[in-house]
Design a protein around this motif. Structure first.
Motif, mmCIF file in Angstrom:
data_model
loop_
_atom_site.group_PDB
_atom_site.id
_atom_site.type_symbol
_atom_site.label_atom_id
_atom_site.label_comp_id
_atom_site.label_asym_id
_atom_site.label_seq_id
_atom_site.Cartn_x
_atom_site.Cartn_y
_atom_site.Cartn_z
ATOM 1 N N TYR A 142 4.985 19.270 -36.979
ATOM 2 C CA TYR A 142 5.803 18.087 -36.678
ATOM 3 C C TYR A 142 4.930 16.901 -36.265
ATOM 4 N N THR A 143 3.801 17.175 -35.638
ATOM 5 C CA THR A 143 2.892 16.094 -35.246
ATOM 6 C C THR A 143 2.216 15.470 -36.456
ATOM 7 N N GLN A 144 1.793 16.327 -37.389
ATOM 8 C CA GLN A 144 1.049 15.849 -38.557
ATOM 9 C C GLN A 144 1.948 15.464 -39.718
ATOM 10 N N GLY A 145 3.218 15.868 -39.666
ATOM 11 C CA GLY A 145 4.104 15.591 -40.798
ATOM 12 C C GLY A 145 3.753 16.425 -42.007
ATOM 13 N N GLN A 146 3.363 17.686 -41.777
ATOM 14 C CA GLN A 146 2.999 18.585 -42.873
ATOM 15 C C GLN A 146 4.142 19.551 -43.147
ATOM 16 N N GLY A 147 4.720 19.463 -44.327
ATOM 17 C CA GLY A 147 5.839 20.322 -44.692
ATOM 18 C C GLY A 147 7.163 19.875 -44.096
ATOM 19 N N VAL A 148 7.120 18.828 -43.282
ATOM 20 C CA VAL A 148 8.312 18.315 -42.613
ATOM 21 C C VAL A 148 7.996 16.892 -42.158
ATOM 22 N N GLU A 149 9.018 16.087 -41.978
ATOM 23 C CA GLU A 149 8.784 14.721 -41.506
ATOM 24 C C GLU A 149 8.290 14.728 -40.062
ATOM 25 N N LYS A 150 7.440 13.761 -39.727
ATOM 26 C CA LYS A 150 6.968 13.640 -38.353
ATOM 27 C C LYS A 150 8.147 13.442 -37.420
ATOM 28 N N ASP A 151 8.104 14.154 -36.302
ATOM 29 C CA ASP A 151 9.210 14.067 -35.354
ATOM 30 C C ASP A 151 8.663 14.361 -33.967
ATOM 31 N N ASP A 152 8.506 13.330 -33.151
ATOM 32 C CA ASP A 152 7.925 13.505 -31.813
ATOM 33 C C ASP A 152 8.799 14.372 -30.916
ATOM 34 N N LYS A 153 10.111 14.232 -31.049
ATOM 35 C CA LYS A 153 11.009 15.036 -30.209
ATOM 36 C C LYS A 153 10.903 16.513 -30.543
ATOM 37 N N MET A 154 10.858 16.836 -31.834
ATOM 38 C CA MET A 154 10.733 18.238 -32.232
ATOM 39 C C MET A 154 9.350 18.784 -31.878
ATOM 40 N N GLN A 155 8.345 17.924 -31.979
ATOM 41 C CA GLN A 155 7.000 18.347 -31.577
ATOM 42 C C GLN A 155 6.974 18.713 -30.107
ATOM 43 N N MET A 156 7.590 17.876 -29.261
ATOM 44 C CA MET A 156 7.631 18.156 -27.828
ATOM 45 C C MET A 156 8.460 19.406 -27.540
ATOM 46 N N TYR A 157 9.566 19.570 -28.268
ATOM 47 C CA TYR A 157 10.422 20.740 -28.052
ATOM 48 C C TYR A 157 9.646 22.029 -28.306
ATOM 49 N N HIS A 158 8.982 22.096 -29.464
ATOM 50 C CA HIS A 158 8.257 23.327 -29.804
ATOM 51 C C HIS A 158 7.034 23.528 -28.900
ATOM 52 N N SER A 159 6.377 22.451 -28.516
ATOM 53 C CA SER A 159 5.262 22.573 -27.577
ATOM 54 C C SER A 159 5.747 23.122 -26.233
ATOM 55 N N GLU A 160 6.880 22.622 -25.771
ATOM 56 C CA GLU A 160 7.424 23.097 -24.499
ATOM 57 C C GLU A 160 7.881 24.541 -24.588
ATOM 58 N N GLU A 161 8.518 24.917 -25.701
ATOM 59 C CA GLU A 161 8.946 26.301 -25.868
ATOM 60 C C GLU A 161 7.738 27.242 -25.874
ATOM 61 N N ALA A 162 6.663 26.828 -26.530
ATOM 62 C CA ALA A 162 5.452 27.648 -26.553
ATOM 63 C C ALA A 162 4.836 27.732 -25.156
ATOM 64 N N ALA A 163 4.823 26.609 -24.443
ATOM 65 C CA ALA A 163 4.260 26.589 -23.090
ATOM 66 C C ALA A 163 5.075 27.469 -22.151
ATOM 67 N N ILE A 164 6.386 27.383 -22.233
ATOM 68 C CA ILE A 164 7.256 28.225 -21.402
ATOM 69 C C ILE A 164 7.008 29.698 -21.692
ATOM 70 N N GLY A 165 6.734 30.013 -22.952
ATOM 71 C CA GLY A 165 6.471 31.397 -23.349
ATOM 72 C C GLY A 165 5.101 31.902 -22.959
ATOM 73 N N GLY A 166 4.236 31.021 -22.423
ATOM 74 C CA GLY A 166 2.929 31.458 -21.947
ATOM 75 C C GLY A 166 1.750 31.079 -22.815
ATOM 76 N N ASP A 167 1.921 30.135 -23.746
ATOM 77 C CA ASP A 167 0.813 29.714 -24.619
ATOM 78 C C ASP A 167 0.021 28.594 -23.949
ATOM 79 N N PRO A 168 -1.218 28.850 -23.514
ATOM 80 C CA PRO A 168 -1.996 27.806 -22.826
ATOM 81 C C PRO A 168 -2.429 26.662 -23.721
ATOM 82 N N ARG A 169 -2.537 26.900 -25.036
ATOM 83 C CA ARG A 169 -2.931 25.819 -25.946
ATOM 84 C C ARG A 169 -1.897 24.701 -25.933
ATOM 85 N N SER A 170 -0.625 25.084 -25.861
ATOM 86 C CA SER A 170 0.439 24.080 -25.822
ATOM 87 C C SER A 170 0.389 23.273 -24.533
#
Length: 296
Positions: A142-170
């Motif tokens: 979603y950040t790069q617009g690869q395979g889908v249109e760029k979408d900052d809200k969706m990028q933040m949503y998935h980053s937050e979901e990954a962070a909540i799940g314990g992914d330190p990279r997010s």
């Protein structure tokens, strides 16, 4: 109304900034020690979709070599033949059974072939089934617009979901976003949470911010203790032996770069002019090299 939205945001923050007990990777199913945050120090096994630490993989290989045994999966003992076509069939079979790990791995394969649309499709399915790595990968798309249109809200949503799940990279990506918006306290919280999980790049960021007085002494000391404890919990003689073997291979020019190492090697910190695109570009450029060696 406004009050409801504010309360919803507060509840979301409570979840987002809650310290996970462990990373999203969990424990190695053989030695039951926490898997390390560096994805290059574990391996996904195609036949059973298990992620095994490098220590157990190395110990198993040494045992089979000494006893002259057939190559089998370290976990389920299924015979392993290094044929890409057969490995792909196994992945597709597990994906058809709604295995999110297999779906994520197929997405990585498509991404490595520059088929971003198919990668997006598989990662979306894996994320719906709860795969944290898939949420992280989707945030990058979603950040790069690869395979889908760029979408900052969706990028933040998935980053937050990954962070909540314990992914330190997010957490690093979220910290950068908060820093860019001058919400320094939130950025520091993300980095400390990731550091507490044993994430080396995050504790380095915390050290740098402490030196520049963005982190107080008490919080820095607590983060150091938690980081050391998490790293110590991930150690074992077998993993140390695997690392020694990897270092010998590296000296011979065999070892490959990892996506995380590439991201860190950009060489700049959050409080300098490091763009989010630079972080993600480094991750994605190295992921193609890493993808070929990520499947047993």
């Amino acid at each position: 109304d406004r009050a409801c939205k504010e309360r919803a945001a507060e509840l979301r923050d409570e979840i987002l900034f809650r310290q996970p007990e462990s990373t999203h990777l969990g424990d190695c199913p053989i030695c039951f020690l926490p898997l390390r945050t560096d994805h290059a120090k574990s391996m996904m096994i195609v036949c059973c979709s298990k992620i095994i630490c490098d220590g157990c993989v190395y110990a198993d290989k040494r045992h089979r070599h000494r006893e002259n045994l057939q190559q089998t999966c370290p976990f389920c003992r299924h015979p392993i033949r290094k044929i890409d076509e057969e490995a792909n069939k196994k992945l597709m079979k597990r994906a058809a059974a709604n295995d999110p790990v297999a779906m994520r791995q197929i997405g990585l394969k498509h991404y490595g072939e520059d088929d971003y649309v198919r990668a997006f499709e598989y990662w979306s399915k894996a994320a719906q089934l709860g795969d944290i790595d898939a949420h992280y990968e989707l945030s990058l798309l979603y950040t790069q617009g690869q395979g889908v249109e760029k979408d900052d809200k969706m990028q933040m949503y998935h980053s937050e979901e990954a962070a909540i799940g314990g992914d330190p990279r997010s957490r690093i990506i979220l910290a950068h976003c908060e820093w860019k918006n001058k919400r320094f306290d939130r950025a520091v919280k993300h980095l400390i949470i990731a550091a507490n999980l044993g994430h080396d790049a995050s504790i380095q960021e915390v050290k740098d911010l402490y030196a520049k007085r963005f982190v107080c002494k008490e919080d820095f000391a607590a983060a150091l203790r938690a980081h050391h404890a998490a790293v110590d919990a991930m150690k074992s003689p077998q993993r140390e032996a695997a690392e020694a073997s990897a270092r010998r291979m590296e000296n011979d020019g065999i070892a490959k770069d990892t996506a995380l190492a590439a991201a860190v090697s950009v060489g700049r910190r959050l409080n300098e002019e490091l763009t989010q695109d630079a972080i993600i570009a480094a991750v994605q450029s190295a992921r193609r090299r890493e993808n070929a060696s990520s499947v047993y």
